[in-house]
Structures are given as C-alpha cells and as structure tokens.
Scaffold this motif. Structure first.
Motif, short mmCIF file in Angstrom:
data_model
loop_
_atom_site.label_atom_id
_atom_site.label_comp_id
_atom_site.label_asym_id
_atom_site.label_seq_id
_atom_site.Cartn_x
_atom_site.Cartn_y
_atom_site.Cartn_z
N MET A 51 0.55 -1.20 -0.03
CA MET A 51 -0.06 -0.08 0.13
C MET A 51 0.89 1.40 -0.12
N ASP A 52 2.05 1.24 0.51
CA ASP A 52 3.21 2.53 0.57
C ASP A 52 3.99 2.15 -0.53
N ASP A 53 4.01 1.29 -1.18
CA ASP A 53 4.99 1.02 -2.41
C ASP A 53 4.65 1.94 -3.64
N PRO A 54 5.25 2.79 -4.23
CA PRO A 54 4.94 3.55 -5.22
C PRO A 54 5.11 2.55 -6.49
N ARG A 55 5.77 1.51 -6.54
CA ARG A 55 5.84 0.30 -7.70
C ARG A 55 4.09 -0.25 -7.79
N ALA A 56 3.87 -0.41 -6.46
CA ALA A 56 2.30 -0.87 -6.47
C ALA A 56 1.36 0.00 -7.15
N LEU A 57 1.34 1.40 -6.42
CA LEU A 57 0.64 2.37 -6.91
C LEU A 57 0.61 2.39 -8.70
N ALA A 58 1.86 2.15 -8.98
CA ALA A 58 2.00 2.36 -10.82
C ALA A 58 1.26 1.31 -11.18
N HIS A 59 1.47 0.06 -10.50
CA HIS A 59 0.84 -1.05 -11.30
C HIS A 59 -0.87 -1.30 -11.04
N ALA A 60 -1.17 -0.78 -10.04
CA ALA A 60 -2.80 -0.98 -9.84
C ALA A 60 -3.06 0.18 -9.12
N PRO A 61 -3.22 1.58 -9.63
CA PRO A 61 -3.58 2.50 -9.07
C PRO A 61 -4.91 2.55 -8.39
N GLY A 62 -5.94 1.87 -8.86
CA GLY A 62 -7.41 1.78 -8.15
C GLY A 62 -7.54 0.94 -7.04
N THR A 63 -6.65 -0.07 -7.14
CA THR A 63 -6.96 -1.05 -6.03
C THR A 63 -6.01 -0.43 -4.92
N VAL A 64 -4.76 0.22 -5.15
CA VAL A 64 -3.99 0.82 -3.94
C VAL A 64 -4.71 2.02 -3.41
N ASN A 65 -5.21 2.91 -4.30
CA ASN A 65 -6.03 3.97 -3.82
C ASN A 65 -7.08 3.58 -2.94
N ARG A 66 -8.05 2.48 -3.26
CA ARG A 66 -9.18 2.17 -2.59
C ARG A 66 -8.64 1.58 -1.21
N LEU A 67 -7.49 0.77 -1.40
CA LEU A 67 -7.13 0.21 0.07
C LEU A 67 -6.50 1.60 0.85
N ARG A 68 -5.98 2.33 0.31
CA ARG A 68 -5.44 3.48 1.38
C ARG A 68 -6.48 4.31 1.83
#
Length: 78
Positions: A51-68
């Motif tokens: 959730m705090d990894d920029p690579r994850a945000l770039a890979h799945a922005p919708g999922t990561v932002n929802r989880l955040r």
C-alpha cells in the motif's frame, strides 16, 4: 524489489487478488492458500507493505488508492 523497479510475481498476484470480489467468508483466504501458496497472515503483511510502495501504485492505482482510503478511514475512527 527487483532491479527494474517492477513488482515481483507474488506482489502482482496479491494486488490482483485484492482487486477481485469474493463470493463469501473465507473464500479469499482459501484461494490465497491454494493458488498463491502463502498463509493469509503473510498475504496481509505483503499487502500492507504494498500500500505504501510506489511500484504498487503504478501497477494497480485503483486498488492501491481504494485500500489507502479504507486504511485512512479506519485510522480516523480510532
């Protein structure tokens, strides 16, 4: 983390699983054990780190932002 700055296969799989909907209680945990070969505890540890990894945000922005958003709302309620 890989040298190219890309997610590992396991990290990408965790994000993919988190983006799915599940039919009932325990279905995701069972799938995590069977398909990903990790315990639910390990799955959630990895997910929390992602959730705090920029690579994850770039890979799945919708999922990561929802989880955040969910995490931030839970913290605000405490």
């Amino acid at each position: 983390m890989t040298d190219e700055g890309r997610l590992t296969a396991a990290e990408a799989a965790v994000l993919a699983y988190e983006g799915r909907t599940w039919p009932g209680p325990g279905a995701k945990e069972r799938a995590v054990r069977e398909a990903l070969g990790m315990t639910p505890v390990r799955y959630y540890q990895l997910l929390n780190a992602l959730m705090d990894d920029p690579r994850a945000l770039a890979h799945a922005p919708g999922t990561v932002n929802r989880l955040r958003r969910i995490r931030d709302a839970q913290r605000a309620r405490r």
